[in-house]
Design a protein around this motif. Sequence first.
Motif, PDB file in Angstrom:
ATOM      1  N   ALA A 194       0.840  -1.200   0.000  1.00  0.00           N
ATOM      2  CA  ALA A 194       0.000   0.000   0.000  1.00  0.00           C
ATOM      3  C   ALA A 194       0.876   1.251   0.000  1.00  0.00           C
ATOM      4  N   PHE A 195       0.598   2.175  -0.919  1.00  0.00           N
ATOM      5  CA  PHE A 195       1.338   3.441  -1.020  1.00  0.00           C
ATOM      6  C   PHE A 195       2.835   3.209  -1.206  1.00  0.00           C
ATOM      7  N   ASN A 196       3.172   2.137  -1.916  1.00  0.00           N
ATOM      8  CA  ASN A 196       4.574   1.780  -2.080  1.00  0.00           C
ATOM      9  C   ASN A 196       4.735   1.066  -3.424  1.00  0.00           C
ATOM     10  N   VAL A 197       5.967   0.891  -3.870  1.00  0.00           N
ATOM     11  CA  VAL A 197       6.263   0.043  -5.025  1.00  0.00           C
ATOM     12  C   VAL A 197       7.377  -0.914  -4.630  1.00  0.00           C
ATOM     13  N   ILE A 198       7.331  -2.121  -5.194  1.00  0.00           N
ATOM     14  CA  ILE A 198       8.281  -3.162  -4.803  1.00  0.00           C
ATOM     15  C   ILE A 198       8.996  -3.677  -6.052  1.00  0.00           C
ATOM     16  N   PRO A 199      10.316  -3.453  -6.166  1.00  0.00           N
ATOM     17  CA  PRO A 199      11.047  -3.884  -7.370  1.00  0.00           C
ATOM     18  C   PRO A 199      11.447  -5.357  -7.313  1.00  0.00           C
ATOM     19  N   HIS A 200      10.433  -6.206  -7.138  1.00  0.00           N
ATOM     20  CA  HIS A 200      10.710  -7.632  -6.911  1.00  0.00           C
ATOM     21  C   HIS A 200       9.435  -8.425  -7.200  1.00  0.00           C
ATOM     22  N   ILE A 201       9.443  -9.218  -8.283  1.00  0.00           N
ATOM     23  CA  ILE A 201       8.336 -10.121  -8.588  1.00  0.00           C
ATOM     24  C   ILE A 201       8.922 -11.492  -8.896  1.00  0.00           C
ATOM     25  N   ASP A 202       8.438 -12.501  -8.171  1.00  0.00           N
ATOM     26  CA  ASP A 202       8.945 -13.874  -8.261  1.00  0.00           C
ATOM     27  C   ASP A 202      10.313 -13.968  -7.565  1.00  0.00           C
ATOM     28  N   VAL A 203      10.983 -15.092  -7.714  1.00  0.00           N
ATOM     29  CA  VAL A 203      12.210 -15.363  -6.959  1.00  0.00           C
ATOM     30  C   VAL A 203      13.422 -14.736  -7.653  1.00  0.00           C
ATOM     31  N   PHE A 204      14.476 -14.485  -6.864  1.00  0.00           N
ATOM     32  CA  PHE A 204      15.724 -13.981  -7.426  1.00  0.00           C
ATOM     33  C   PHE A 204      16.520 -15.114  -8.059  1.00  0.00           C
ATOM     34  N   MET A 205      17.232 -14.757  -9.130  1.00  0.00           N
ATOM     35  CA  MET A 205      18.086 -15.715  -9.829  1.00  0.00           C
ATOM     36  C   MET A 205      19.553 -15.344  -9.601  1.00  0.00           C
ATOM     37  N   GLU A 206      20.455 -16.197 -10.034  1.00  0.00           N
ATOM     38  CA  GLU A 206      21.880 -16.014  -9.735  1.00  0.00           C
ATOM     39  C   GLU A 206      22.447 -14.709 -10.281  1.00  0.00           C
ATOM     40  N   ASP A 207      21.948 -14.261 -11.424  1.00  0.00           N
ATOM     41  CA  ASP A 207      22.512 -13.050 -12.040  1.00  0.00           C
ATOM     42  C   ASP A 207      21.923 -11.767 -11.467  1.00  0.00           C
ATOM     43  N   GLY A 208      21.036 -11.888 -10.457  1.00  0.00           N
ATOM     44  CA  GLY A 208      20.450 -10.707  -9.835  1.00  0.00           C
ATOM     45  C   GLY A 208      19.097 -10.336 -10.386  1.00  0.00           C
ATOM     46  N   SER A 209      18.712 -10.901 -11.525  1.00  0.00           N
ATOM     47  CA  SER A 209      17.375 -10.657 -12.055  1.00  0.00           C
ATOM     48  C   SER A 209      16.372 -11.533 -11.304  1.00  0.00           C
ATOM     49  N   THR A 210      15.098 -11.197 -11.432  1.00  0.00           N
ATOM     50  CA  THR A 210      14.064 -12.055 -10.860  1.00  0.00           C
ATOM     51  C   THR A 210      13.520 -12.973 -11.949  1.00  0.00           C
ATOM     52  N   ILE A 228      16.136 -11.010 -30.647  1.00  0.00           N
ATOM     53  CA  ILE A 228      15.864  -9.769 -29.912  1.00  0.00           C
ATOM     54  C   ILE A 228      16.488  -9.852 -28.521  1.00  0.00           C
ATOM     55  N   LYS A 229      17.223  -8.826 -28.159  1.00  0.00           N
ATOM     56  CA  LYS A 229      17.785  -8.730 -26.812  1.00  0.00           C
ATOM     57  C   LYS A 229      16.801  -7.976 -25.920  1.00  0.00           C
ATOM     58  N   VAL A 230      16.525  -8.520 -24.752  1.00  0.00           N
ATOM     59  CA  VAL A 230      15.559  -7.922 -23.840  1.00  0.00           C
ATOM     60  C   VAL A 230      16.171  -7.810 -22.456  1.00  0.00           C
ATOM     61  N   THR A 231      16.008  -6.665 -21.832  1.00  0.00           N
ATOM     62  CA  THR A 231      16.353  -6.516 -20.421  1.00  0.00           C
ATOM     63  C   THR A 231      15.164  -5.888 -19.719  1.00  0.00           C
ATOM     64  N   ALA A 232      14.796  -6.450 -18.574  1.00  0.00           N
ATOM     65  CA  ALA A 232      13.559  -6.045 -17.906  1.00  0.00           C
ATOM     66  C   ALA A 232      13.787  -5.764 -16.426  1.00  0.00           C
ATOM     67  N   THR A 233      13.008  -4.833 -15.903  1.00  0.00           N
ATOM     68  CA  THR A 233      12.898  -4.607 -14.463  1.00  0.00           C
ATOM     69  C   THR A 233      11.414  -4.642 -14.128  1.00  0.00           C
ATOM     70  N   CYS A 234      11.009  -5.611 -13.314  1.00  0.00           N
ATOM     71  CA  CYS A 234       9.590  -5.819 -13.027  1.00  0.00           C
ATOM     72  C   CYS A 234       9.258  -5.345 -11.611  1.00  0.00           C
ATOM     73  N   VAL A 235       8.239  -4.500 -11.534  1.00  0.00           N
ATOM     74  CA  VAL A 235       7.904  -3.811 -10.287  1.00  0.00           C
ATOM     75  C   VAL A 235       6.433  -4.016  -9.952  1.00  0.00           C
ATOM     76  N   ARG A 236       6.154  -4.346  -8.697  1.00  0.00           N
ATOM     77  CA  ARG A 236       4.770  -4.459  -8.228  1.00  0.00           C
ATOM     78  C   ARG A 236       4.333  -3.092  -7.699  1.00  0.00           C
ATOM     79  N   VAL A 237       3.146  -2.658  -8.126  1.00  0.00           N
ATOM     80  CA  VAL A 237       2.649  -1.337  -7.740  1.00  0.00           C
ATOM     81  C   VAL A 237       1.278  -1.470  -7.086  1.00  0.00           C
TER      82      VAL A 237
END
Length: 340
Positions: A194-210, A228-237
């Motif tokens: 609530a009233f926050n954002v969380i830069p973490h969805i699902d489990v963390f992997m070895e390279d630091g991505s989720t 196609i090269k893709v880099t993502a940052t997934c955030v819960r809002v």
Amino acid sequence: MGYKVAVVGATGNVGREMLNILAERQFPVDEICALASRKSLGSEVSFGDKTLKTKDLDTFDFTGWDIALFAVGSDATKIYAPKAAKAGCVVIDNSSLYRYDADVPLIVPEVNADAITGYTKKNIIANPNCSTAQMVVALKPLHDRARIKRVVVSTYQSVSGAGKAGIDELWDQTKSIYNPVDNKPPTKFTKQIAFNVIPHIDVFMEDGSTKEEWKMVVETKKIVDKDIKVTATCVRVPVFVGHAESINIEFEEFLDEDEAREILREAPGVMVIDKREDGGYVTPTECVGDFATFISRIRQDGTIENGLNLWCVSDNLRKGAALNAVQIAETLGQRCLKKG
């Protein structure tokens, strides 16, 4: 004449939405069955103007049924999907279990409908991750025109992506902020939502991505183009329904923003709302209940030679899950299955 359709996990958010969309889109159904776990046995769900009582998934015989839409987790899918497939019922699975299986097509009908014929290898078709589904609908028509080299995406994902527990936690925490005596610490999410954002969805992997970020990378390659090269940052809002994405795209050749806008206006499943004025864009609350993937804020990226930025919004319970599954069923019926 129509099909015999089973909805597995019919009492959950996505399962209920599948039933709604099947009715809304007048999918040709001769017979429909709502299936759930034994603890939900006898629960009632709606299908158009009908009320269905759920049946026990554990004892259900899929023989003679044409299509099963699965909206349960990977653990249950691992048990029941092979049973349904072996019985001759085509499984359309919303979990992540089969998405990365080379013998199972991963389908977004607006993007790679031709790949659906591969279902015969296992009698199973996979539905992509919610954040991937809406993004590739936007990427594909642009890729066809100018070849995408690289995508940088940041997602703003609603709590409904975490199921009913995610919705309940946002609701309870929001109320507790105005009533500090009734403190609601996080249980579903890792921090207060609530009233926050969380830069973490699902489990963390070895390279630091989720794992959610990894899914977007791998699924985009499988659905659109492996190069196609893709880099993502997934955030819960703190939004109940509707995922948003800020997408930066680098192309092999120049694509003017005006041409990109026109390409997207003509693209299947896309609605462009892009006015450079206050409110001239779509937000998550405005897309709830809609079938479209909305694109706004289309503009050139002057920091690279061939770049565009855009904003992408969609109802994650619809295009990100239930709608895409029903569209897969429609495509399957049009191309592969016989009615009756």
